[in-house]
Write a protein that holds these residues in place. Structure first.
Motif, PDB file in Angstrom:
ATOM      1  N   THR A 283       0.806  -1.223   0.000  1.00  8.92           N
ATOM      2  CA  THR A 283       0.000   0.000   0.000  1.00  8.92           C
ATOM      3  C   THR A 283       0.835   1.266   0.000  1.00  8.92           C
ATOM      4  OG1 THR A 283      -0.123   0.095   2.421  1.00  8.92           O
ATOM      5  CG2 THR A 283      -1.809  -1.190   1.296  1.00  8.92           C
ATOM      6  N   SER A 285       3.155   2.569  -2.129  1.00  8.00           N
ATOM      7  CA  SER A 285       3.178   3.336  -3.381  1.00  8.00           C
ATOM      8  C   SER A 285       1.805   3.933  -3.679  1.00  8.00           C
ATOM      9  CB  SER A 285       3.640   2.451  -4.536  1.00  8.00           C
ATOM     10  OG  SER A 285       2.764   1.343  -4.704  1.00  8.00           O
ATOM     11  N   LYS A 286       0.737   3.176  -3.381  1.00  4.53           N
ATOM     12  CA  LYS A 286      -0.611   3.690  -3.625  1.00  4.53           C
ATOM     13  C   LYS A 286      -0.915   4.871  -2.707  1.00  4.53           C
ATOM     14  CE  LYS A 286      -2.431  -0.772  -5.177  1.00  4.53           C
ATOM     15  NZ  LYS A 286      -3.395  -1.867  -4.894  1.00  4.53           N
ATOM     16  N   GLU A 289       0.735   7.857  -4.167  1.00  3.15           N
ATOM     17  CA  GLU A 289      -0.035   8.335  -5.315  1.00  3.15           C
ATOM     18  C   GLU A 289      -1.227   9.175  -4.861  1.00  3.15           C
ATOM     19  OE1 GLU A 289      -1.179   4.980  -7.630  1.00  3.15           O
ATOM     20  OE2 GLU A 289       0.881   4.438  -8.182  1.00  3.15           O
TER      21      GLU A 289
END
Length: 417
Positions: A283, A285-286, A289
């Motif tokens: 989670t 990298s998400k 983002e």
């Protein structure tokens, strides 16, 4: 005159102390180094440990630090002599880091034995008795500044021919423009990392993937945009009860300029939450983002991905340029918020004006650099600067600081518009 070295360590056990004593003796003979440790002084003089450490860290050519898990624990918590030594050696990491030499003693200790502020530094690994002589030889090379390996001389550069690329019209052009530059790589890691951009530098969050170890702590490091490390801090679950009320302490530990502190609360809130189990490895990298979609200045670097030196975001360029002036305004604000007794209404006594005189000089220099001496706003600013008098009482000092802060804020607004 022989090179001098002080060997520092934590009192883990009698065996550990004996190992250190053997190392000191071997450094003296056959190493030819005037080596010592705390035991060198304990039985011949009345020892004050803080004075002993201060004197030996200051006066010796080298300080050799034996890293162990117990040493790391005491350094991270500020416990005992190791905690005091950590305070003494912190400035050396910036001013004279070559004076410090780090060694580890047992195989597999590197991570557990290293305090968070030393994680990026190389340590000579004395793992296993069969490698002692080899590593001791490496230690001697480090002390005497003699390379371990001899490299062949550099030859004359080869003669290389440039290739040409033809355009559809048949006109040749040079293949590589002179304006192309190579990105600066400041670190590679086998872990995931998050970078948070600020006006005059950036925060690097590492050790962010969930770890079941009770000693696991996430680390934050502050760098300037030249890639130079400034300072670091860490967060452990045991800090949660007083983390919020001590955020200013974390701001100062990171070394972020005071004028940029107003941008730190949210990044350090995210930093704290990285210690929670709900942040799974998939989670991260998400999450970054999502932060980017909300226009947060944050980057994500995956396992093995080189950390390319970032640059100041365009949105922050003006803040970076005004940084020294904003630091002055923040200093003034801190003085006014603390409001010493001498500043209270009706007070006729004045405070020691040394700090105010220094602030006055810094403000004049910073504003002149920021606006330029011919800017029309400098007329108003200089009028306020000249109002300061050495014999002002507390009330007048307080009012002068209020006017100086207000004038700085006005001129910052004028410059932005």
């Amino acid at each position: 005159m022989a090179i001098t070295a002080f060997v520092s360590y934590s009192w883990d056990s009698e065996d550990h102390q004996q190992w250190v004593l053997c190392l000191v003796n071997k450094l003296r003979d056959p190493g030819g180094i005037e080596a010592s440790c705390d035991v060198s002084f304990l039985h011949t003089t009345t020892v004050h440990f803080h004075e002993l450490m201060s004197k030996n860290i200051r006066d010796n050519d080298y300080v050799i630090i034996v890293l162990t898990p117990q040493y790391a624990k005491k350094a991270d918590t500020g416990e005992g002599g190791v905690g005091y030594e950590t305070i003494l050696t912190m400035p050396l990491l910036q001013e004279n880091k070559d004076k410090l030499i780090f060694i580890t003693k047992h195989s597999g200790e590197r991570k557990a034995a290293t305090p968070f502020h030393l994680k990026s530094y190389y340590a000579i690994d004395f793992s296993g008795d069969n490698k002692f002589d080899e590593k001791f030889n490496e230690l001697l090379h480090r002390i005497y500044k003699v390379g371990l390996y001899t490299f062949v001389p550099v030859s004359e550069p080869p003669i290389l021919a440039s290739k040409q690329i033809s355009l559809p019209t048949g006109r040749p052009i040079q293949q590589v423009p002179d304006t192309i530059s190579t990105p600066k790589i400041i670190g590679e890691s086998e872990k995931k990392r998050i970078v948070w951009l600020l006006p005059r530098g950036f925060l690097l969050f590492d050790d962010i993937e969930y770890d079941t170890s009770v000693s696991w702590a996430v680390c934050a490091h502050y760098y300037d945009y030249d890639g130079e490390w400034v300072h670091s801090t860490h967060y452990h679950e045991s800090y949660k009860d007083d983390w919020e009320e001590n955020l200013d302490i974390q701001f100062n530990k990171l070394g972020v300029p005071i004028g940029d502190h107003f941008l730190l609360s949210f990044p350090l809130t995210i930093f704290r939450s990285l210690r929670s189990a709900r942040w799974g490895a998939d989670t991260l990298s998400k999450t970054v983002e999502g932060l980017q979609k909300n226009e947060e200045k944050v980057l994500f670097f995956d396992i093995g991905e080189p950390l390319v030196l970032p640059s100041c975001p365009q949105d922050y360029v003006a803040l970076a340029q005004s940084g020294p002036v904003r630091d002055i305004a923040a200093d003034i604000d801190r003085i006014l918020l603390n409001r010493p007794v001498s500043f209270l209404p009706g007070s006729s006594s004045s405070v020691d004006d040394t700090r105010l005189q220094s602030l006055r000089r810094r403000a004049a220099l910073a504003m002149n650099d920021y606006l330029g001496k011919n800017h029309h706003g400098m007329t108003f600013f200089n009028e306020v600067i000249q109002k300061y008098k050495d014999d002002m009482d507390g009330n007048r000092q307080y009012k002068w600081l209020q006017e100086l802060e207000s004038t700085i804020e006005d001129l910052l607004t004028v410059k932005r518009t």
